[in-house]
Design a protein around this motif. Structure first.
Motif, PDB file in Angstrom:
ATOM      1  N   SER A  41      -7.491  -7.650 -34.658  1.00 34.95           N
ATOM      2  CA  SER A  41      -8.166  -6.420 -34.178  1.00 34.95           C
ATOM      3  C   SER A  41      -7.591  -5.174 -34.923  1.00 34.95           C
ATOM      4  CB  SER A  41      -7.708  -6.004 -32.853  1.00 34.95           C
ATOM      5  OG  SER A  41      -8.183  -7.198 -32.005  1.00 34.95           O
ATOM      6  N   GLY A  42      -6.330  -5.239 -35.399  1.00 29.88           N
ATOM      7  CA  GLY A  42      -6.102  -3.949 -36.264  1.00 29.88           C
ATOM      8  C   GLY A  42      -6.520  -4.151 -37.567  1.00 29.88           C
ATOM      9  N   LEU A  43      -6.770  -5.324 -38.326  1.00 35.32           N
ATOM     10  CA  LEU A  43      -7.419  -5.639 -39.524  1.00 35.32           C
ATOM     11  C   LEU A  43      -8.828  -5.182 -39.458  1.00 35.32           C
ATOM     12  CD1 LEU A  43      -7.216  -6.508 -42.382  1.00 35.32           C
ATOM     13  CD2 LEU A  43      -7.885  -9.055 -41.323  1.00 35.32           C
ATOM     14  N   LYS A  44      -9.530  -5.440 -38.333  1.00 35.19           N
ATOM     15  CA  LYS A  44     -11.131  -5.013 -38.222  1.00 35.19           C
ATOM     16  C   LYS A  44     -10.986  -3.635 -38.098  1.00 35.19           C
ATOM     17  CE  LYS A  44     -14.962  -6.152 -35.660  1.00 35.19           C
ATOM     18  NZ  LYS A  44     -15.533  -7.208 -34.464  1.00 35.19           N
ATOM     19  N   SER A  55     -12.323   1.851 -40.228  1.00 34.08           N
ATOM     20  CA  SER A  55     -11.760   2.990 -40.437  1.00 34.08           C
ATOM     21  C   SER A  55     -11.504   3.536 -41.938  1.00 34.08           C
ATOM     22  CB  SER A  55     -10.677   3.453 -39.541  1.00 34.08           C
ATOM     23  OG  SER A  55      -9.449   2.779 -40.266  1.00 34.08           O
ATOM     24  N   ASN A  56     -11.391   2.448 -42.802  1.00 32.92           N
ATOM     25  CA  ASN A  56     -11.519   3.101 -44.256  1.00 32.92           C
ATOM     26  C   ASN A  56     -12.515   2.837 -44.951  1.00 32.92           C
ATOM     27  OD1 ASN A  56      -8.585   4.033 -44.727  1.00 32.92           O
ATOM     28  ND2 ASN A  56      -8.180   1.971 -43.722  1.00 32.92           N
ATOM     29  N   ASN A  57     -13.685   2.486 -43.876  1.00 36.58           N
ATOM     30  CA  ASN A  57     -14.996   2.308 -44.843  1.00 36.58           C
ATOM     31  C   ASN A  57     -15.072   1.344 -46.022  1.00 36.58           C
ATOM     32  OD1 ASN A  57     -16.542   4.098 -43.212  1.00 36.58           O
ATOM     33  ND2 ASN A  57     -15.829   5.771 -44.164  1.00 36.58           N
ATOM     34  N   GLU A 100      -3.059  -5.884 -48.202  1.00 38.27           N
ATOM     35  CA  GLU A 100      -2.721  -4.526 -47.905  1.00 38.27           C
ATOM     36  C   GLU A 100      -2.467  -4.030 -46.459  1.00 38.27           C
ATOM     37  OE1 GLU A 100      -6.434  -2.708 -49.558  1.00 38.27           O
ATOM     38  OE2 GLU A 100      -5.883  -3.125 -51.560  1.00 38.27           O
ATOM     39  N   TYR A 101      -3.060  -4.880 -45.772  1.00 41.40           N
ATOM     40  CA  TYR A 101      -2.824  -4.330 -44.245  1.00 41.40           C
ATOM     41  C   TYR A 101      -1.709  -4.962 -43.818  1.00 41.40           C
ATOM     42  CZ  TYR A 101      -3.489  -4.167 -39.160  1.00 41.40           C
ATOM     43  OH  TYR A 101      -3.421  -4.085 -37.833  1.00 41.40           O
ATOM     44  N   ALA A 102      -1.230  -6.143 -44.275  1.00 42.91           N
ATOM     45  CA  ALA A 102      -0.132  -6.953 -43.824  1.00 42.91           C
ATOM     46  C   ALA A 102       1.318  -5.938 -44.235  1.00 42.91           C
ATOM     47  CB  ALA A 102      -0.107  -8.138 -44.167  1.00 42.91           C
ATOM     48  N   ASN A 103       1.074  -5.429 -45.507  1.00 42.37           N
ATOM     49  CA  ASN A 103       2.088  -4.740 -46.036  1.00 42.37           C
ATOM     50  C   ASN A 103       2.399  -3.103 -45.723  1.00 42.37           C
ATOM     51  OD1 ASN A 103       3.008  -7.122 -47.495  1.00 42.37           O
ATOM     52  ND2 ASN A 103       1.665  -6.504 -49.006  1.00 42.37           N
ATOM     53  N   LEU A 104       1.430  -2.623 -44.821  1.00 48.89           N
ATOM     54  CA  LEU A 104       1.413  -1.326 -44.183  1.00 48.89           C
ATOM     55  C   LEU A 104       2.708  -1.032 -43.493  1.00 48.89           C
ATOM     56  CD1 LEU A 104      -2.229  -0.654 -43.141  1.00 48.89           C
ATOM     57  CD2 LEU A 104      -0.991   0.290 -45.124  1.00 48.89           C
ATOM     58  N   LYS A 105       3.306   0.054 -43.630  1.00 49.79           N
ATOM     59  CA  LYS A 105       4.447   0.322 -42.752  1.00 49.79           C
ATOM     60  C   LYS A 105       4.128   1.054 -41.678  1.00 49.79           C
ATOM     61  CE  LYS A 105       7.613  -1.505 -45.730  1.00 49.79           C
ATOM     62  NZ  LYS A 105       6.937  -2.830 -46.058  1.00 49.79           N
ATOM     63  N   ILE A 106       3.754   0.656 -40.481  1.00 50.17           N
ATOM     64  CA  ILE A 106       3.330   1.373 -39.127  1.00 50.17           C
ATOM     65  C   ILE A 106       4.300   1.574 -38.439  1.00 50.17           C
ATOM     66  CG2 ILE A 106       1.755   1.063 -37.357  1.00 50.17           C
ATOM     67  CD1 ILE A 106      -0.049  -0.662 -39.056  1.00 50.17           C
ATOM     68  N   GLY A 107       4.550   2.791 -37.963  1.00 50.34           N
ATOM     69  CA  GLY A 107       5.295   3.274 -36.811  1.00 50.34           C
ATOM     70  C   GLY A 107       6.692   2.949 -37.156  1.00 50.34           C
ATOM     71  N   GLY A 108       7.138   3.136 -38.388  1.00 50.55           N
ATOM     72  CA  GLY A 108       8.519   2.999 -38.749  1.00 50.55           C
ATOM     73  C   GLY A 108       8.910   4.330 -38.850  1.00 50.55           C
TER      74      GLY A 108
END
Length: 54
Positions: free
Chosen positions: A21-24, A29-31, A46-54
């Motif tokens: 869901s996040g990947l979709k 959102s990034n078109n 790329e998505y797996a390596n994002l630093k989210i909420g850190g």
């Protein structure tokens, strides 16, 4: 040449539904326009390596 089916690739992806869901959302959102499997795998990485909420 067959057209790349993003929905099918997301369904076939072996990972938790929350990640899918996040990947979709990330893709939309990034078109991002994904036209083949290699690009899809690059976006997953790329998505797996994002630093989210850190």
């Amino acid at each position: 040449m067959s057209k790349f089916d993003l929905e099918k690739e997301l369904d076939d992806l072996l990972c938790p539904n929350m990640f899918k869901s996040g990947l979709k959302y990330y893709i939309s959102s990034n078109n991002l326009k994904i036209t083949n499997k290699k690009e899809f795998e690059k976006v997953i990485k790329e998505y797996a390596n994002l630093k989210i909420g850190g």
